[in-house]
Design an enzyme around this catalytic site. Structure first.
Site, PDB file in Angstrom:
ATOM      1  N   GLY A  10      47.766  34.732  41.790  1.00 47.25           N
ATOM      2  CA  GLY A  10      46.976  34.941  42.623  1.00 47.25           C
ATOM      3  C   GLY A  10      45.670  34.357  43.009  1.00 47.25           C
ATOM      4  N   THR A  12      45.210  32.275  45.093  1.00 47.59           N
ATOM      5  CA  THR A  12      44.901  31.334  46.594  1.00 47.59           C
ATOM      6  C   THR A  12      43.948  32.216  47.431  1.00 47.59           C
ATOM      7  OG1 THR A  12      46.822  33.046  47.259  1.00 47.59           O
ATOM      8  CG2 THR A  12      47.380  30.792  46.825  1.00 47.59           C
ATOM      9  N   ARG A  36      51.373  31.096  48.822  1.00 44.28           N
ATOM     10  CA  ARG A  36      51.222  30.131  49.883  1.00 44.28           C
ATOM     11  C   ARG A  36      50.838  28.771  49.387  1.00 44.28           C
ATOM     12  NH1 ARG A  36      46.610  34.217  52.358  1.00 44.28           N
ATOM     13  NH2 ARG A  36      46.432  34.674  50.159  1.00 44.28           N
ATOM     14  N   SER A 141      41.751  48.136  37.915  1.00 45.46           N
ATOM     15  CA  SER A 141      40.817  48.514  39.306  1.00 45.46           C
ATOM     16  C   SER A 141      40.141  49.966  38.940  1.00 45.46           C
ATOM     17  CB  SER A 141      41.776  48.666  40.301  1.00 45.46           C
ATOM     18  OG  SER A 141      40.959  49.525  41.380  1.00 45.46           O
ATOM     19  N   TYR A 154      49.117  53.178  45.185  1.00 46.01           N
ATOM     20  CA  TYR A 154      48.140  52.103  44.688  1.00 46.01           C
ATOM     21  C   TYR A 154      47.443  52.492  43.447  1.00 46.01           C
ATOM     22  CZ  TYR A 154      44.431  48.666  44.121  1.00 46.01           C
ATOM     23  OH  TYR A 154      43.748  47.369  43.543  1.00 46.01           O
ATOM     24  N   PRO A 184      37.422  46.504  38.764  1.00 38.67           N
ATOM     25  CA  PRO A 184      36.411  46.561  39.625  1.00 38.67           C
ATOM     26  C   PRO A 184      36.589  47.743  40.574  1.00 38.67           C
ATOM     27  CG  PRO A 184      37.839  44.326  39.636  1.00 38.67           C
ATOM     28  CD  PRO A 184      38.417  45.429  38.915  1.00 38.67           C
ATOM     29  N   GLU A 191      40.900  39.037  50.578  1.00 40.12           N
ATOM     30  CA  GLU A 191      41.817  39.588  51.562  1.00 40.12           C
ATOM     31  C   GLU A 191      42.170  41.185  51.538  1.00 40.12           C
ATOM     32  OE1 GLU A 191      44.617  36.521  52.144  1.00 40.12           O
ATOM     33  OE2 GLU A 191      42.962  35.016  52.239  1.00 40.12           O
TER      34      GLU A 191
END
Ligand code: NDP
Ligand code: 8X3
Length: 256
Positions: A10, A12, A36, A141, A154, A184, A191
């Site tokens: 991850g 990008t 991407r 998280s 989540y 965090p 994003e």
């Protein structure tokens, strides 16, 4: 002397991208992943020319085990000597109470945050065990430490990451492999909110009335975890902005 190699999933955008920059700045060679291709290419070119490091971009979806396997099998030579794996790719999708949740959003979060992290770990840890060294840093998280309204699935995935960090450490510490995580709270210059609210720009404006941490702050913490002497393993760092006391208590009286 050969440079150390860090693989960041991850990379990008957001935390992964900022972490790639931080490691490049410190002379690491990088394996960067994401779906991407254009963004991967852009960041690869930028960091390679600015910091004179080698970068191997690998474009794949962490949810697809066959693609993960294929991408990692394609790695040869020095790139197999991965010193650090940063399991960062992840996302929140949706913000609905449990009785209104979108099943497709749930599948995406579970497949990315848990199964993706597991697939990466399963493919890379045998190399680390063989070398009897390595370091894995999971991006968990605060949602893996507590829960908040509409965070349900989540939060469940990040509680899973929290458990996996501990479980992986128990299985791997005898092989000289360090496992730790950063957890965090809200992080801007990512994003994350855009993705959570399915591209709804208005709903994604969640940082206007307080100052959270930003992606560079978290990259600095990740680099701190990675740059300890080899007898030191930072197991867990919980980090929030000054105005955030917990998931549910945020001073939204204005940015600082
Ligand atoms: P971003 O959306 O900016 O970055 C997410 C990264 O994950 C992108 O590079 C994206 O790349 C990659 N990714 C997502 N799904 C996949 C997939 N299926 N396969 C491969 N790569 C994927 O958000 P953040 O930087 O904020 O998120 C990084 C991590 O930090 C996540 O695990 C998130 O849960 C965690 N986190 C974020 C917080 C926040 O408030 N921002 C707070 C706490 C933790 P691409 O789209 O190119 O595939
Ligand atoms: C991202 C932080 O509070 O949106 O993991 O879950 S939160």
């Amino acid at each position: 002397m050969e440079k150390k190699i860090v693989l960041i999933t991850g990379a990008t955008s957001g935390i992964g991208k900022a972490t790639a920059k931080r490691f490049a700045k410190n002379g690491y060679d990088l394996i960067l992943t994401g779906r991407r291709k254009d963004k991967l290419k852009e960041i690869t070119n930028k960091l390679a020319s600015k910091y004179a490091v080698d970068i191997l971009p690998l474009c794949f979806d962490v949810r697809k085990h066959d693609k993960v396997k294929k991408a990692l099998k394609s790695i040869s030579g020095k790139w197999q000597n991965i010193d650090i794996l940063i399991n960062n790719a992840g996302l929140a999708k949706g913000f609905d109470p449990i009785h209104e949740g979108n099943i497709e959003d749930w599948e995406i979060m579970i497949d990315t945050n848990l199964k993706g992290l597991l697939y990466m770990t399963r493919e890379i840890t045998p190399l680390m065990v063989k070398a009897q060294r390595g370091h894995i840093i999971n991006v968990a998280s605060t949602a893996g430490k507590e829960v908040y309204p509409n965070g349900n699935v989540y939060c469940a995935t990040k509680h899973g990451v929290d458990a996996l960090t501990k479980a992986m450490r128990i299985d791997l510490h005898r092989h000289g492999i360090r496992v730790g995580q950063v957890a965090p709270g809200h992080v801007e210059s990512t994003e994350f909110a855009q993705v959570r609210f399915h591209g709804d720009k208005k709903k994604a404006k969640i940082y206007e009335d307080f100052t959270p941490t930003n992606s560079k702050d978290i990259a600095r913490v990740i680099y701190f975890i990675a740059s300890q002497p080899k007898h030191v393993n930072i197991q867990d760092i919980l980090v929030m902005g000054t105005q955030q006391a917990s998931s549910n208590f945020i001073d939204r009286s204005g940015r600082i």
